[in-house]
Design a protein around this motif. Structure first.
Motif, PDB file in Angstrom:
ATOM      1  N   GLN A 300      15.104  11.568  46.333  1.00 34.09           N
ATOM      2  CA  GLN A 300      15.941  10.991  45.280  1.00 34.09           C
ATOM      3  C   GLN A 300      15.323  11.225  43.896  1.00 34.09           C
ATOM      4  O   GLN A 300      16.018  11.587  42.953  1.00 34.09           O
ATOM      5  CB  GLN A 300      16.159   9.504  45.532  1.00 34.09           C
ATOM      6  CG  GLN A 300      17.177   8.923  44.566  1.00 34.09           C
ATOM      7  CD  GLN A 300      17.774   7.613  45.068  1.00 34.09           C
ATOM      8  OE1 GLN A 300      17.668   7.277  46.238  1.00 34.09           O
ATOM      9  NE2 GLN A 300      18.405   6.875  44.175  1.00 34.09           N
ATOM     10  N   PHE A 303      15.835  14.812  42.870  1.00 30.39           N
ATOM     11  CA  PHE A 303      17.233  15.060  42.497  1.00 30.39           C
ATOM     12  C   PHE A 303      17.528  14.468  41.123  1.00 30.39           C
ATOM     13  O   PHE A 303      18.095  15.140  40.255  1.00 30.39           O
ATOM     14  CB  PHE A 303      18.145  14.463  43.564  1.00 30.39           C
ATOM     15  CG  PHE A 303      19.604  14.675  43.289  1.00 30.39           C
ATOM     16  CD1 PHE A 303      20.135  15.954  43.241  1.00 30.39           C
ATOM     17  CD2 PHE A 303      20.445  13.591  43.087  1.00 30.39           C
ATOM     18  CE1 PHE A 303      21.491  16.153  42.992  1.00 30.39           C
ATOM     19  CE2 PHE A 303      21.797  13.785  42.834  1.00 30.39           C
ATOM     20  CZ  PHE A 303      22.319  15.058  42.788  1.00 30.39           C
ATOM     21  N   MET A 304      17.112  13.208  40.924  1.00 30.03           N
ATOM     22  CA  MET A 304      17.354  12.574  39.627  1.00 30.03           C
ATOM     23  C   MET A 304      16.551  13.271  38.527  1.00 30.03           C
ATOM     24  O   MET A 304      16.935  13.260  37.367  1.00 30.03           O
ATOM     25  CB  MET A 304      17.014  11.078  39.672  1.00 30.03           C
ATOM     26  CG  MET A 304      17.838  10.267  40.661  1.00 30.03           C
ATOM     27  SD  MET A 304      19.613  10.442  40.457  1.00 30.03           S
ATOM     28  CE  MET A 304      19.874   9.297  39.081  1.00 30.03           C
ATOM     29  N   GLY A 306      16.192  16.370  38.271  1.00 32.50           N
ATOM     30  CA  GLY A 306      16.841  17.618  37.883  1.00 32.50           C
ATOM     31  C   GLY A 306      16.873  18.707  38.936  1.00 32.50           C
ATOM     32  O   GLY A 306      17.462  19.766  38.713  1.00 32.50           O
ATOM     33  N   VAL A 307      16.237  18.504  40.091  1.00 32.03           N
ATOM     34  CA  VAL A 307      16.280  19.542  41.121  1.00 32.03           C
ATOM     35  C   VAL A 307      17.681  19.575  41.735  1.00 32.03           C
ATOM     36  O   VAL A 307      18.231  18.522  42.060  1.00 32.03           O
ATOM     37  CB  VAL A 307      15.234  19.286  42.232  1.00 32.03           C
ATOM     38  CG1 VAL A 307      15.209  20.449  43.224  1.00 32.03           C
ATOM     39  CG2 VAL A 307      13.854  19.064  41.643  1.00 32.03           C
TER      40      VAL A 307
END
Lengths: 325, 121
Positions: A300, A303-304, A306-307
């Motif tokens: 998470q 993802f948050m 920027g991936v």
């Protein structure tokens, strides 16, 4: 008219018919939902034959590499054998060596069977020959090493790990099947920054992935975070420092939650450290391995940070509790 | 007339939109508890299906799917206010991708049409 082989039966696929429609028409129910190539519910694997390009659109590269495809949008042009997974033969191999890496982790090297094919970062299922007890372990070796390497942590009351530590002797035979797993590196985008984060023996698959990455000549920065509760839980430090000296794109960051911080390392919660050290993670490809709650938190955070979802590869380890009381 | 889905650039564009949209949803503390503990990849695939549908791309979603898929969330307290937040994130995602206002309005009206199904009434 292509023929679809599935679990020992042959099904004829009509013209302009998708594999999902064909199977459904023959009474074989494959789970599906959107029937338009979006939801990925009907993902299935081609064991023989090549899936059509449309049927792999939107899938992660690691799934494409294993010939997964979406049955609902695959109108086959040739005969195919499909399955939910590949059934791998059971292998019998000898234990070649056992070394202590730290107070609770050993390195096992097993014979590599001929014609055995795997990708660095995948796992195998070890089987104890006398009672069929089975546990998954990640491969830390890379194809070409000439042996299969596992890094095993002793789990309190763990039936398999204690046997691997104290019972199995060098030269004795053990069995396994596999490989499996979709946390691996696919060559390409050599300049992309890579983030490798592992807790405990989550380093095992990362060690394989790292050596594969370096062997492929990846030029982008590679950040390897290895985390443990305290410094005593880290291992292969010397080896990883040496690799980092030899490869200027590689940075090795040992991380601890408590106590003394190793040179060049960090203290804190591993789920927070990559983003706090590196800032934006946009454009990165991430490999996350180890304890499930931490891997899920990292997933998470990445993802948050920027991936892209497509660029997050994770292998949450599941530790099996003992069955007996 | 081509669909918003086609005008956006089809499947690849929807992939990019999902990442932006899902980040906005997870960052919103008013709604993110509904997404706790879910498999992120499966969730992203569902959102892709949703964005494909509301932009007029190829899909077979039905009102029944939307109703069944959200029933457990309604039990957790999902209501109109949460739905409004999601629409708001959808609107700003499309704006960020440079979608023209009239097309955004079209997409939002399709999404709005699922409200009663999603909220199970």
């Amino acid at each position: 008219m292509p023929t679809i082989h599935f679990e020992g039966n042959d099904f004829f696929c009509a013209e302009d018919e998708s594999i999902l429609e064909c199977m459904t028409r023959h009474g074989v129910m494959i789970p599906s939902s959107c029937q338009s190539g979006a939801c990925q519910t009907c993902m299935i694997r081609a064991i023989e034959g090549t899936p059509t390009p449309e049927s792999q659109q939107g899938l992660k590269d690691t799934m494409k590499a294993q010939n997964y495809f979406l049955a609902c949008v695959c109108k086959p042009t040739e005969d195919m054998t499909i399955g939910l997974s590949v059934i791998s033969p059971r292998q019998t191999v000898k234990l070649l060596s056992r070394d202590v890496l730290n107070e609770s982790v050993i390195r096992l090297r097993l014979e590599e069977p001929e014609d055995f094919s795997y990708k660095a970062g995948q796992f195998i299922n070890l089987v104890r020959p006398y009672d069929e007890l089975t546990r998954s372990y990640s491969l830390a070796s890379i194809p070409g090493d000439g042996f299969l390497e596992l890094q095993v942590k002793r789990v309190a009351d763990g039936q398999m790990s204690n046997w691997l530590f104290d019972g199995l002797t060098v030269g004795e035979e053990i069995q396994f099947f596999g490989p499996a797993g979709d946390c691996f590196y696919i060559p390409g985008a050599a300049e992309q920054p890579l983030l490798l984060v592992g807790t405990g023996t989550g380093l095992a698959p990362l060690y394989g992935i790292l050596r594969h990455v370096l062997a492929e000549g990846h030029t982008g920065p590679v950040h390897l975070f290895h985390a443990s509760l305290a410094a005593a839980g880290l291992y292969l430090e010397e080896e990883l420092r040496r690799l980092a000296e030899q490869h200027e794109q590689l940075r090795y960051i040992p991380c601890v939650l408590h106590g003394d911080v190793p040179e060049g390392g960090q203290q804190g919660h591993i789920a927070d450290l990559p983003a706090s050290m590196l800032g934006s993670l946009s454009g990165y490809r991430a490999f996350l391995c180890g304890d499930p709650p931490i891997v899920n938190a990292l997933r998470q955070k990445c993802f948050m940070g920027g991936v892209a979802m497509q660029d997050i590869h994770a292998d949450p380890f599941v530790f099996s509790p003992t069955q007996e009381n | 007339m081509s669909t918003v889905y086609e005008q956006l650039g089809g499947e690849a564009a929807i992939n990019a939109a999902v990442d932006i949209f899902y980040r906005k949803v997870l960052a919103d503390h008013y709604v993110n508890r509904f997404f706790e503990g879910v498999d992120m990849e499966k969730q992203a695939a569902k959102q892709k299906g949703f964005l494909t549908m509301v932009t007029g791309g190829p899909n077979n979603y039905t009102g029944k799917d939307m109703r069944e898929g959200h029933k457990h969330l309604v039990k957790m307290g999902l209501n109109d206010a949460h739905f409004d937040h999601i629409l708001c994130h959808l609107r700003s995602t499309l704006a960020e991708l440079g979608v023209a206002q009239d097309l955004i309005d079209t997409v939002i009206s399709v999404a709005e049409s699922t409200r009663d199904d999603v909220l199970d009434r």
